[in-house]
Write an enzyme that holds these catalytic residues in place. Structure first.
Site, PDB file in Angstrom:
ATOM      1  N   ARG A  32       0.846  -1.211   0.000  1.00 31.68           N
ATOM      2  CA  ARG A  32       0.000   0.000   0.000  1.00 31.68           C
ATOM      3  C   ARG A  32       0.878   1.256   0.000  1.00 31.68           C
ATOM      4  NH1 ARG A  32      -3.053  -3.629  -0.841  1.00 31.68           N
ATOM      5  NH2 ARG A  32      -4.622  -4.496   0.565  1.00 31.68           N
ATOM      6  N   GLU A 176     -13.960 -14.996   9.011  1.00 33.13           N
ATOM      7  CA  GLU A 176     -13.848 -14.443   7.653  1.00 33.13           C
ATOM      8  C   GLU A 176     -13.441 -15.492   6.622  1.00 33.13           C
ATOM      9  OE1 GLU A 176     -11.059 -11.160   7.187  1.00 33.13           O
ATOM     10  OE2 GLU A 176     -11.510 -10.969   5.062  1.00 33.13           O
ATOM     11  N   LYS A 218     -17.682 -12.369   8.415  1.00 28.82           N
ATOM     12  CA  LYS A 218     -17.118 -11.390   7.473  1.00 28.82           C
ATOM     13  C   LYS A 218     -16.891 -12.066   6.123  1.00 28.82           C
ATOM     14  CE  LYS A 218     -13.233  -8.216   6.735  1.00 28.82           C
ATOM     15  NZ  LYS A 218     -12.359  -7.220   7.368  1.00 28.82           N
ATOM     16  N   SER A 261     -14.266  -5.651   1.454  1.00 29.37           N
ATOM     17  CA  SER A 261     -14.430  -5.009   0.132  1.00 29.37           C
ATOM     18  C   SER A 261     -13.728  -5.812  -0.961  1.00 29.37           C
ATOM     19  CB  SER A 261     -13.985  -3.552   0.154  1.00 29.37           C
ATOM     20  OG  SER A 261     -12.634  -3.390   0.488  1.00 29.37           O
ATOM     21  N   GLY A 262     -12.635  -6.479  -0.636  1.00 25.99           N
ATOM     22  CA  GLY A 262     -12.075  -7.505  -1.518  1.00 25.99           C
ATOM     23  C   GLY A 262     -11.543  -7.064  -2.876  1.00 25.99           C
ATOM     24  N   GLY A 263     -11.352  -5.752  -3.073  1.00 25.81           N
ATOM     25  CA  GLY A 263     -10.863  -5.287  -4.381  1.00 25.81           C
ATOM     26  C   GLY A 263     -11.933  -4.560  -5.182  1.00 25.81           C
ATOM     27  N   ARG A 292      -9.412  -1.740   2.119  1.00 25.50           N
ATOM     28  CA  ARG A 292      -9.105  -0.850   0.987  1.00 25.50           C
ATOM     29  C   ARG A 292     -10.203   0.158   0.704  1.00 25.50           C
ATOM     30  NH1 ARG A 292      -7.571  -5.890  -2.648  1.00 25.50           N
ATOM     31  NH2 ARG A 292      -8.770  -6.835  -0.954  1.00 25.50           N
TER      32      ARG A 292
HETATM   33  P1  13P Z   1     -10.547  -5.384   2.097  1.00 20.49           P
HETATM   34  O1  13P Z   1     -11.814  -4.620   2.441  1.00 20.49           O
HETATM   35  O2  13P Z   1      -9.487  -4.503   1.525  1.00 20.49           O
HETATM   36  O3  13P Z   1     -10.817  -6.632   1.336  1.00 20.49           O
HETATM   37  O4  13P Z   1      -9.935  -5.829   3.489  1.00 20.49           O
HETATM   38  C1  13P Z   1     -10.757  -6.349   4.447  1.00 20.49           C
HETATM   39  C2  13P Z   1     -10.020  -7.355   5.234  1.00 20.49           C
HETATM   40  O5  13P Z   1      -9.875  -7.220   6.420  1.00 20.49           O
HETATM   41  C3  13P Z   1      -9.481  -8.535   4.548  1.00 20.49           C
HETATM   42  O6  13P Z   1      -9.062  -9.470   5.484  1.00 20.49           O
END
Ligand code: 13P
Length: 340
Positions: A32, A176, A218, A261-263, A292
């Site tokens: 990042r 998650e 999550k 959010s995953g990208g 992100r």
């Molecule tokens: P993102 O929202 O960037 O996917 O990150 C969330 C997260 O904690 C992934 O483990």
């Protein structure tokens, strides 16, 4: 049911609020920082996270923050621990406790998450440092012949072992299982894999006596892969597919679902969450736990330079406010534009 765990879980998904995932590991935060031309030193990582955590007004929209091991031990420039600074604003500190995903033995194109060894002891230490919830991320990859049953089984088993240990220590586990959006698979395939994954995860949680009222899920949203010609699809479609998938497999006893959010793009992640909540009420709170999608604009505005702290904070509080609106289906393009 454990009342204290349930109370913390419900506080994390309080109306209008969601979670900031600021738990990037050393390697991820370096990536990042590389994107803004900033060297990843301990001081810059501290300065960046201090900027986010001390943003005036953000506590109205942010219920909790997930920290990395380094961060929960760091002090702000005024000498106070960063975790205490969050607490003093009513924001609940959390901690990432997994040790990352490694290749799965006998299925090298898939991943399994490490970190169960010594976890009970680490949880006690993290609780003493102020953590009241934790996160463990399992990674599921979609490909021609994957995910395998093996991959779903071992990841679900580890998630449940982690969750049970957390609850024993009075820490709310965020479970998650992330089905990645990398690839050219269809929305229907994502739906099927997400459903299979969640079925295995809830089977294991039940077998291992995890209290559903004292945890949060999550997951990914149900989307086509980033390389599929239909991507990105309209928020309405994402909302219908995601809600229909989750209604068949996530028990109503789970207080909340906090999406990653995953990208997805920042506004895409907000619009998708908004579309789901516009179709409410649902059996569970539907909220965010974005990394992100909450941080990208702030990181770009900050650029690693203390002179840009107010620009970074403005970008961050704007995204948190937009996602807060999405908690009740009240997000609009006008609100997005008004503040920017
Ligand atoms: P993102 O929202 O960037 O996917 O990150 C969330 C997260 O904690 C992934 O483990």
């Amino acid at each position: 049911m454990d009342a204290a765990l349930n109370q913390t879980a419900r506080a994390l998904v309080a109306p209008g609020k969601g979670i900031l995932a600021a738990d990037e590991s050393g390697g991820t935060i370096k990536k990042r920082f590389d994107s803004i031309g900033c060297e990843s030193t301990e001081d810059r990582r501290r300065a960046y996270r201090e900027m986010l955590f001390t943003t005036p007004g953000a506590a109205e929209y942010v219920s909790g923050v997930i920290l990395f091991d380094e961060t929960i031990r760091q002090n702000a420039s005024d000498g106070r621990p960063l975790a205490k600074i969050l607490e003093s604003q009513g924001i609940i500190p959390g901690i990432k406790v997994d040790k990352g995903a490694v290749p799965l033995a006998k299925s090298p194109d898939e991943l399994v998450t490490d970190g169960l060894d010594g976890l009970r002891t680490r949880l006690v230490e993290y609780r003493d440092l102020g953590a009241r919830f934790a996160k463990w991320r399992a990674v599921i990859t979609i490909g021609a012949h994957i995910p395998s049953r093996l991959c779903l089984d071992v990841n679900a088993h580890a998630l449940a072992r982690y969750a049970a240990l957390c609850q024993e220590e009075g820490i709310v586990p965020i479970v998650e299982p992330e089905v990645l959006m990398d690839g050219d698979h269809s929305l229907e395939r994502c739906y099927q894999v997400t459903s299979d994954t969640l079925h295995r995860v809830f089977d294991e949680l039940y077998d291992q006596r995890v209290e559903l009222g004292g945890m949060l899920l999550k997951p990914n949203m149900v989307l086509p892969g980033k390389g599929h010609p239909s991507y990105p699809v309209a928020p309405e479609i994402v909302a219908d597919a995601t809600i229909s998938c989750f209604r068949t497999v996530v028990p109503a006893a789970v207080p909340g679902i906090v999406f990653l959010s995953g990208g997805q793009g920042d506004e895409e992640a907000t619009a998708n969450l908004n579309a789901m909540n516009a179709k409410g009420p649902h059996p569970w709170q539907l909220s965010f736990s974005y990394g992100r999608a909450l941080q990208a604009a702030a990181l770009k505005a900050w650029k690693g330079d203390d002179a840009n702290v107010s620009a970074g904070r403005a970008a961050y509080v704007h995204r948190t406010r937009m996602n807060s609106l999405a908690r009740s289906g009240a997000y609009t393009p006008e609100a997005e534009k008004a503040a920017s």
